[in-house]
Motif scaffolding. Structure first.
Motif: not given
Length: 367
Positions: A234-261
């Protein structure tokens, strides 16, 4: 002197003694090694006990047809080409034979020249496949050696690079330096940090390729994970005058994944978008389709040409690149991203156009 074709063994299958003798004599004259059988049952036993490169067989031996022997060969997985002979074969018969896996089909009565030509083609094909297997084994061995070398070198480089960075930071914090000395120390620190990151990436690649890195799936809130990654930039984006937008359209937010990777993948892709975007927008969208998480990361940055896109996920095709403010990058991060997504049985692709931006598409199974 050893004959040229002695490296090829032919199994001749025929219940017709005259035809069998003719084919055996032809094989001998052409220098092939050969064995024979008068039934498919005996032929199957020979195929199981001996190394056979070419099967030269009548389509029908008694009531049985050669499709049985082709099926037997296919089950063994051996490199064997089958050449069939039949009197007045129909077009359907020939098509079925080739569909079952016959290498060639010769109508009877067959001229010797036709059989010799068919054997020659089948032999060349066998030798080519042998060479391919040998080359594959050699490349596999070389790749293993390369990975072992990378692992050893990367491991041995990390410690001294970490020490360099530590001592440089100590000297800068201690102070009592001239402006020139501090500038030089900052250059040394930046170089050592870049090298340390490169070494870590090389080590990750070698671990994935040697199977050392495996994924550990845990139930993960994907919306929360994406937000965690976005907050890093976020701060890097602000510094470069770049807006970061997130659209969350997930029906189920949970998934079985390797979180770190997956977090490492998100960090790398979003970091690239920030690096190559100035006075623009980065749009991240997450949605659920057919039990898969679909992510898109789209920026309005400088974009890439076709050559860059083709080489982006290739380990030996990457090229160093710089962002809108000269930010460095070695390209290995996206190679690792692809390997991590592959481990999840997912996919990562992109579209890009010079001057218009880049859009990454990541798909991961929910489970």
């Amino acid at each position: 002197m050893e004959k040229y074709n002695s490296d090829i063994t032919i199994l001749i299958i025929s219940k017709d003694n005259v035809l069998s003798d003719e084919m055996l004599k032809l094989a001998e004259n052409e220098g092939y090694s050969y064995i024979s059988a008068d039934s498919f049952e005996k032929a199957a036993e020979l195929l199981d006990s001996k190394s056979v490169d070419i099967v030269l067989s009548e389509l029908y031996v008694g009531k049985d047809n050669a499709f049985e022997i082709i099926a037997h060969i296919n089950k063994t997985g051996k490199i064997t080409n089958t050449i069939l002979l039949a009197e007045h074969p129909s077009a359907e018969c020939v098509i079925n034979a080739l569909k079952y896996g016959a290498y060639d089909f010769i109508p009877k009565p067959a001229e010797n020249d036709a059989i010799i030509l068919a054997l020659k083609r089948a032999s060349e094909n066998i030798r080519l496949r042998r060479d391919n297997i040998r080359h594959f084994k050699e490349l596999f061995k070389l790749n293993q050696l390369k990975n072992e070398f990378l692992a050893v070198v990367s491991h041995d480089l990390r410690s001294p690079l970490s020490s360099i960075t530590g001592y440089v930071n100590y000297l800068i914090k201690k102070g009592d330096l001239s402006e020139l000395q501090e500038r030089y120390l900052n250059v040394i620190r930046d170089i050592s940090v870049d090298l340390y990151e490169l070494v870590n990436q090389l080590l990750d690649i070698s671990k994935v390729e040697t199977g050392i890195i495996n994924i550990q799936r845990v139930e993960t809130n994907m919306a929360e994970l994406i937000n965690t990654s976005l907050n890093n930039f976020v701060l890097l984006g602000i510094d470069k005058n770049t807006r970061i937008v997130f659209f969350n359209r997930l029906e189920n937010t949970h998934a079985m994944v390797d979180r770190e990777k997956i977090l490492q993948v998100l960090n790398n892709v979003i970091s690239n978008s920030v690096k190559f975007t100035e006075n623009g927008t980065i749009t991240v969208t997450a949605e659920t389709k057919n039990r898969h998480i679909h992510l898109s990361i789209e920026d309005t940055g400088i974009g890439m040409d076709k050559n860059q896109i083709d080489n982006l996920f290739t380990q030996y095709g990457y090229s160093p690149s710089r962002g809108t403010r000269g930010e460095k990058g070695n390209g290995l991060g996206l190679v690792i991203c692809k390997k991590f997504i592959d481990l999840h049985n997912g996919s990562i692709e992109l579209e890009s156009e010079i001057g218009k931006g880049t859009k990454f598409f990541i798909t991961i199974p929910e489970k």
